[in-house]
Scaffold this motif. Sequence first.
Motif, short mmCIF file in Angstrom:
data_model
loop_
_atom_site.label_atom_id
_atom_site.label_comp_id
_atom_site.label_asym_id
_atom_site.label_seq_id
_atom_site.Cartn_x
_atom_site.Cartn_y
_atom_site.Cartn_z
N ALA A 47 9.20 9.75 4.97
CA ALA A 47 9.34 10.03 6.40
C ALA A 47 7.99 10.04 7.10
CB ALA A 47 10.05 11.38 6.60
N VAL A 48 6.96 10.55 6.44
CA VAL A 48 5.62 10.54 7.04
C VAL A 48 5.12 9.11 7.18
CG1 VAL A 48 3.21 11.21 6.70
CG2 VAL A 48 5.02 12.86 6.25
N PHE A 49 5.32 8.29 6.15
CA PHE A 49 4.94 6.88 6.25
C PHE A 49 5.66 6.21 7.42
CE2 PHE A 49 2.84 5.02 2.28
CZ PHE A 49 2.21 6.22 1.95
N GLU A 53 -3.49 8.00 -1.32
CA GLU A 53 -3.91 7.86 -2.72
C GLU A 53 -3.06 8.81 -3.56
OE1 GLU A 53 -7.02 9.72 -5.80
OE2 GLU A 53 -7.40 9.96 -3.66
N GLY A 54 -2.30 8.25 -4.50
CA GLY A 54 -1.45 9.11 -5.30
C GLY A 54 -0.59 8.34 -6.28
N LEU A 55 0.53 8.95 -6.65
CA LEU A 55 1.39 8.41 -7.71
C LEU A 55 2.50 7.50 -7.21
CD1 LEU A 55 1.91 11.78 -9.65
CD2 LEU A 55 0.49 9.87 -10.41
N HIS A 56 2.81 7.55 -5.92
CA HIS A 56 4.06 6.94 -5.47
C HIS A 56 3.91 6.05 -4.23
CE1 HIS A 56 5.26 10.74 -7.62
NE2 HIS A 56 5.97 9.84 -8.28
N ILE A 100 14.63 5.73 -2.61
CA ILE A 100 13.38 5.89 -1.86
C ILE A 100 12.75 4.52 -1.69
CG2 ILE A 100 11.09 6.97 -1.82
CD1 ILE A 100 13.24 9.02 -1.61
N ASN A 101 12.22 4.26 -0.49
CA ASN A 101 11.48 3.01 -0.29
C ASN A 101 10.22 3.28 0.53
OD1 ASN A 101 10.52 0.44 0.03
ND2 ASN A 101 12.46 -0.44 0.70
N ILE A 102 9.21 3.79 -0.16
CA ILE A 102 7.92 4.05 0.47
C ILE A 102 7.14 2.75 0.63
CG2 ILE A 102 5.69 5.22 0.14
CD1 ILE A 102 7.30 7.43 -1.37
#
Length: 286
Positions: free
Chosen positions: A77-79, A126-129, A137-139
């Motif tokens: 949601a933030v993206f 920067e992270g895992l996902h 989920i579709n980031i």
Amino acid sequence: MSALHPIISVTGSSGAGTTSVRNTFEQIFRRESVTAVYIEGDAFHALDRAAMRKAMAAEPTLSHFGERANLLPELEAVFRTYAESGCGRTRHYIHDRNDAERWGGAPGTFSAWEDFPEGSDLLFYEGLHGALANERINIAQYADLKIGVVPVINLEWIQKLHRDRATRGYSTEAVTDVILRRMPDYVTTICPQFTNTDINFQRIPTVDTSNPFIARWIPTADESMVVIRFRDPKGIDFPYLISMIAGSFMSRANSVVIPGGKLDLAMQLILTPMILQLVERRRRLL
């Protein structure tokens, strides 16, 4: 993806070296006067340290690599919000006393949620996902530039063992237990993301790392090579890269191999034009 509010994501598992890549990006941002807002992946862990320990005791396969221990719908949601409006929010996971002094709160907890400052040129994650895409989920769909940091797995484990023992006070046995617990999520959640990334940087040691659990030191940059894989090689000036990076060569039509000590130079040469393209496209629309 958004021309007006671009997003860059750097994805790698714990111990992969994403922090070093972030440092390179920050150098480029500073040199090119790019204003970025940042999300650290652990800000979207679902549980603080104490609650996570209790949850893992009840569910031994639970890990931060997987979906259940993270606020991934909220991250998506933030993206989406940033891509649409340039707005969003994040927080910080407080690892130690230094973080506690900086952000307020006890180690193992989170800082308060804060909105992004206004007027940013792009969002950097920067992270895992950062390249996760599945039926839930579709980031990945919101990131304009997706970078994977993927050492060969024995090297990744060596880096994690040394980091966790040196900076977090863990024993070798404790870190080994973490690696084993995370393995199912590593296979099902972490690895598939590197198919979605635009560029992968994979460091390969040229020394024996057969048993990472007894390695006394991390292989140095001079004891490594780095494979750089481009998902879409169109527009990449491979002859230029080969001429600028001593000791480099092409191993496939979409892959370059470079000496480990040239990684920072390679990232500068490859990523600077891509970042400038995103920022210039944004500024033309303002």
